[in-house]
Design a protein around this motif. Structure first.
Motif, PDB file in Angstrom:
ATOM      1  N   GLY A 111       7.225  -9.563  13.252  1.00  0.00           N
ATOM      2  CA  GLY A 111       6.369 -10.436  14.034  1.00  0.00           C
ATOM      3  C   GLY A 111       6.324 -11.834  13.460  1.00  0.00           C
ATOM      4  N   SER A 112       5.462 -12.652  14.040  1.00  0.00           N
ATOM      5  CA  SER A 112       5.238 -14.016  13.567  1.00  0.00           C
ATOM      6  C   SER A 112       3.802 -14.151  13.094  1.00  0.00           C
ATOM      7  N   THR A 113       3.588 -14.991  12.111  1.00  0.00           N
ATOM      8  CA  THR A 113       2.251 -15.157  11.551  1.00  0.00           C
ATOM      9  C   THR A 113       1.291 -15.739  12.583  1.00  0.00           C
ATOM     10  N   ASP A 114       0.027 -15.327  12.489  1.00  0.00           N
ATOM     11  CA  ASP A 114      -0.993 -15.831  13.399  1.00  0.00           C
ATOM     12  C   ASP A 114      -1.619 -17.101  12.824  1.00  0.00           C
ATOM     13  N   GLU A 115      -2.719 -17.538  13.399  1.00  0.00           N
ATOM     14  CA  GLU A 115      -3.345 -18.792  12.969  1.00  0.00           C
ATOM     15  C   GLU A 115      -3.864 -18.729  11.538  1.00  0.00           C
ATOM     16  N   ASP A 116      -4.032 -17.506  11.011  1.00  0.00           N
ATOM     17  CA  ASP A 116      -4.453 -17.343   9.624  1.00  0.00           C
ATOM     18  C   ASP A 116      -3.268 -17.168   8.682  1.00  0.00           C
ATOM     19  N   GLY A 117      -2.049 -17.328   9.218  1.00  0.00           N
ATOM     20  CA  GLY A 117      -0.854 -17.153   8.402  1.00  0.00           C
ATOM     21  C   GLY A 117      -0.555 -15.703   8.088  1.00  0.00           C
ATOM     22  N   VAL A 118      -1.049 -14.783   8.909  1.00  0.00           N
ATOM     23  CA  VAL A 118      -0.979 -13.352   8.616  1.00  0.00           C
ATOM     24  C   VAL A 118      -0.152 -12.615   9.664  1.00  0.00           C
ATOM     25  N   VAL A 119       0.630 -11.647   9.205  1.00  0.00           N
ATOM     26  CA  VAL A 119       1.278 -10.672  10.071  1.00  0.00           C
ATOM     27  C   VAL A 119       1.223  -9.335   9.346  1.00  0.00           C
ATOM     28  N   ARG A 120       1.169  -8.248  10.105  1.00  0.00           N
ATOM     29  CA  ARG A 120       1.006  -6.934   9.482  1.00  0.00           C
ATOM     30  C   ARG A 120       2.081  -5.964   9.944  1.00  0.00           C
ATOM     31  N   THR A 121       2.338  -4.987   9.077  1.00  0.00           N
ATOM     32  CA  THR A 121       3.291  -3.928   9.379  1.00  0.00           C
ATOM     33  C   THR A 121       2.853  -2.673   8.637  1.00  0.00           C
ATOM     34  N   LEU A 122       3.637  -1.605   8.763  1.00  0.00           N
ATOM     35  CA  LEU A 122       3.347  -0.353   8.072  1.00  0.00           C
ATOM     36  C   LEU A 122       4.335  -0.160   6.932  1.00  0.00           C
ATOM     37  N   SER A 123       3.857   0.388   5.833  1.00  0.00           N
ATOM     38  CA  SER A 123       4.679   0.500   4.632  1.00  0.00           C
ATOM     39  C   SER A 123       5.731   1.593   4.757  1.00  0.00           C
ATOM     40  N   PRO A 124       6.976   1.277   4.399  1.00  0.00           N
ATOM     41  CA  PRO A 124       7.981   2.338   4.251  1.00  0.00           C
ATOM     42  C   PRO A 124       7.650   3.205   3.035  1.00  0.00           C
ATOM     43  N   ALA A 125       8.405   4.279   2.868  1.00  0.00           N
ATOM     44  CA  ALA A 125       8.198   5.159   1.715  1.00  0.00           C
ATOM     45  C   ALA A 125       9.020   4.727   0.515  1.00  0.00           C
ATOM     46  N   GLU A 126      10.081   3.935   0.762  1.00  0.00           N
ATOM     47  CA  GLU A 126      10.947   3.493  -0.313  1.00  0.00           C
ATOM     48  C   GLU A 126      10.744   1.996  -0.547  1.00  0.00           C
ATOM     49  N   PRO A 127      11.235   1.469  -1.684  1.00  0.00           N
ATOM     50  CA  PRO A 127      11.112   0.028  -1.927  1.00  0.00           C
ATOM     51  C   PRO A 127      11.696  -0.778  -0.769  1.00  0.00           C
ATOM     52  N   TYR A 128      11.058  -1.906  -0.469  1.00  0.00           N
ATOM     53  CA  TYR A 128      11.473  -2.680   0.697  1.00  0.00           C
ATOM     54  C   TYR A 128      11.435  -4.170   0.396  1.00  0.00           C
ATOM     55  N   THR A 185       0.844  -1.181   0.000  1.00  0.00           N
ATOM     56  CA  THR A 185       0.000   0.000   0.000  1.00  0.00           C
ATOM     57  C   THR A 185       0.889   1.244   0.000  1.00  0.00           C
ATOM     58  N   TYR A 186       0.337   2.390   0.335  1.00  0.00           N
ATOM     59  CA  TYR A 186       1.075   3.654   0.275  1.00  0.00           C
ATOM     60  C   TYR A 186       1.931   3.852   1.532  1.00  0.00           C
ATOM     61  N   PRO A 187       2.882   4.798   1.507  1.00  0.00           N
ATOM     62  CA  PRO A 187       3.741   5.026   2.673  1.00  0.00           C
ATOM     63  C   PRO A 187       2.931   5.280   3.941  1.00  0.00           C
ATOM     64  N   GLY A 188       3.238   4.500   4.977  1.00  0.00           N
ATOM     65  CA  GLY A 188       2.508   4.613   6.230  1.00  0.00           C
ATOM     66  C   GLY A 188       1.241   3.796   6.280  1.00  0.00           C
ATOM     67  N   GLY A 189       0.853   3.189   5.152  1.00  0.00           N
ATOM     68  CA  GLY A 189      -0.356   2.381   5.103  1.00  0.00           C
ATOM     69  C   GLY A 189      -0.116   0.972   5.624  1.00  0.00           C
ATOM     70  N   PRO A 190      -1.191   0.197   5.835  1.00  0.00           N
ATOM     71  CA  PRO A 190      -1.057  -1.144   6.404  1.00  0.00           C
ATOM     72  C   PRO A 190      -0.663  -2.180   5.356  1.00  0.00           C
ATOM     73  N   VAL A 191       0.409  -2.901   5.617  1.00  0.00           N
ATOM     74  CA  VAL A 191       0.885  -3.973   4.738  1.00  0.00           C
ATOM     75  C   VAL A 191       0.528  -5.311   5.379  1.00  0.00           C
ATOM     76  N   THR A 192      -0.147  -6.171   4.622  1.00  0.00           N
ATOM     77  CA  THR A 192      -0.519  -7.495   5.111  1.00  0.00           C
ATOM     78  C   THR A 192       0.336  -8.552   4.423  1.00  0.00           C
ATOM     79  N   VAL A 193       1.007  -9.371   5.221  1.00  0.00           N
ATOM     80  CA  VAL A 193       1.813 -10.481   4.707  1.00  0.00           C
ATOM     81  C   VAL A 193       1.099 -11.782   5.066  1.00  0.00           C
TER      82      VAL A 193
END
Length: 443
Positions: free
Chosen positions: A388-405, A351-359
């Motif tokens: 973090g570590s994935t939860d029971e749904d295989g998901v972990v979340r973070t916030l998007s950097p502004a540059e490629p990551y 997503t956009y810088p500062g937005g929620p990224v779902t892995v």
């Protein structure tokens, strides 16, 4: 007796803060990922091993036209961006407790002074003097907040120092608001007197110094909430804070350059129309309602996917402050990239810088979600940091950097990597566009 009761309450407050820090009394931030509940991911067609599939379709399940526009730092201006892991901090907690108690004692002093007036006329005069004092305090809060934002933008304050200062100003604003409530009660109890209209205007203005992310930062530093990641973005006279908690993306944005503090009184209909024009997709979901007085109107839109709250300024007739909560399970402003590698199916909703990224991490053979898998993030050449570590749904979340990551999934000896993940363009409010010759850097 009233002063004594306040003093005792202060002692209890400071004691409770100290007691909640644990036996070590550590002052370092506690790093722990925030948890959230999401719907179970649906396995997709497996791509070739090690390949990256940059999907072009939105991750939204509600149609391609749904977007949640946001207020951000000015386009064409390169902001300072950071990501701060907020955690329990004894020193900050005690400082806040002392500040809260000092402001509360000032309120009590004002009350005692009013109640000790010997004549009705003197009582009225003292009430007005106390209101005038809060007005001057609000002016000081504006100067203090603006100075903190600009100091962060110029590199003079760290992310943590800025958040601490913003939490302090929010605490003071809440106490000033409580003081005005008390003064209003005293005014109504006074013969031949009533609460001046400017009190309502002042109470709306005091809400400018509060926000949902600041509240979360306060709860975290006091130990009422587990450690969380906070996105911090600033430029001159502008600020964005964002975080992920309780299955929601929470964001607050402030643009001092769009607030005319000397502006004319603003009608609620004008403020609603300004919000509709700035956030057409969001306001199409639910009717907006207004609450305000004087030159500031607060507009709220409670919709099925979250809440939008804007503050609109008289004079400019533009949104200058935004609070948003958005459900992560239906967040629309994302596009997916994926890879299949070393037994993993990994999908990143960028997503956009500062937005929620779902892995999301699935077993490549069965399509089942994998729990307890470590996920790291690296951006701008910095070392990888565990998100973090994935939860029971295989998901972990973070916030998007502004540059490629880079996102790395690790379960020794297996590793899967998605590199050069580019953030999306920020979906800005409609009237916040760059000049033709300017470029939008950093969201």
């Amino acid at each position: 007796m009233r002063a004594l009761s306040v003093f005792v309450a202060v002692l209890l407050l400071v004691s409770s803060v100290a007691a909640g820090t644990g036996p070590t009394g550590a002052t370092a931030d506690v790093r722990s990922p925030s948890s959230s509940t999401v719907s179970e991911p649906v396995p997709s067609t497996e791509p070739l091993a090690g390949s990256i599939d940059p999907g072009t379709e939105s991750a939204s399940t509600h149609g391609e036209n749904l977007t949640f526009r946001v207020l951000s730092t000015p386009p064409g201006v390169e902001p300072r961006l950071g990501s701060h892991r907020r955690g329990v901090n004894l020193g900050t907690s005690l400082g806040l407790a002392v500040g809260d108690s000092d402001a509360a004692l000032r309120t009590e002093t004002a009350v005692q002074r009013i109640e000790s007036a010997e004549t009705n006329a003197e009582r009225q005069r003292r009430i007005l003097a106390a209101i005038n004092e809060v007005e001057q305090d609000e002016v000081s809060l504006d100067s203090r907040q603006t100075a903190a934002m600009n100091a962060h933008a110029s590199g003079e304050l760290t992310d943590r120092e800025l958040l601490d200062e913003l939490v302090r100003t929010a605490a003071l604003a809440r106490e000033y608001d409580r003081r005005l409530d008390t003064l209003s009660e005293l005014a109504e109890e006074t013969d031949g007197f009533s609460t001046p209209d400017r009190v309502s205007t002042l109470q709306v203005q005091l809400q400018v110094y509060e926000g949902p992310v600041r509240r979360i930062a306060l709860e975290t530093v006091r130990g009422d909430r587990t450690g969380t990641e906070i996105h911090v973005q600033s430029s001159r006279d502008a600020l964005v804070l964002a975080t992920i908690v309780d299955g929601q993306y929470v964001r607050e944005s402030f643009r001092r350059d769009r607030w005319d503090r000397g502006g004319d009184d603003l009608e609620s209909e004008t403020a609603i129309n300004a919000t509709i024009a700035s956030y057409p997709e969001t306001t199409d979901l639910r009717e907006a309602n207004a609450l305000g007085a004087g030159a500031v109107q607060r507009i709220t839109v409670d919709h099925d996917f979250g809440t939008l709250r804007t503050f609109v300024s008289g004079g400019t007739e533009r949104v200058f402050l935004e609070h948003q909560r958005m459900a992560l399970s239906t967040f629309p402003d994302a596009e997916s990239v994926s890879t299949a590698e070393d037994g993993f199916n990994v999908t990143v909703n960028r997503t956009y810088p500062g937005g929620p990224v779902t892995v999301t991490v699935l077993d490549a053979a069965t399509g089942d979600p994998l729990e307890g898998i470590t996920v790291t993030k690296s951006a701008g050449g910095t070392p990888s940091e565990t998100i973090g570590s994935t939860d029971e749904d295989g998901v972990v979340r973070t916030l998007s950097p502004a540059e490629p990551y880079r996102i790395t999934v690790v379960d020794e000896p297996r590793v899967a990597v998605i590199d050069d993940i580019a953030p999306l363009e920020t979906p800005r409010v409609t009237d916040d566009v760059a000049d033709e010759n300017a470029t939008d850097e950093g969201g």
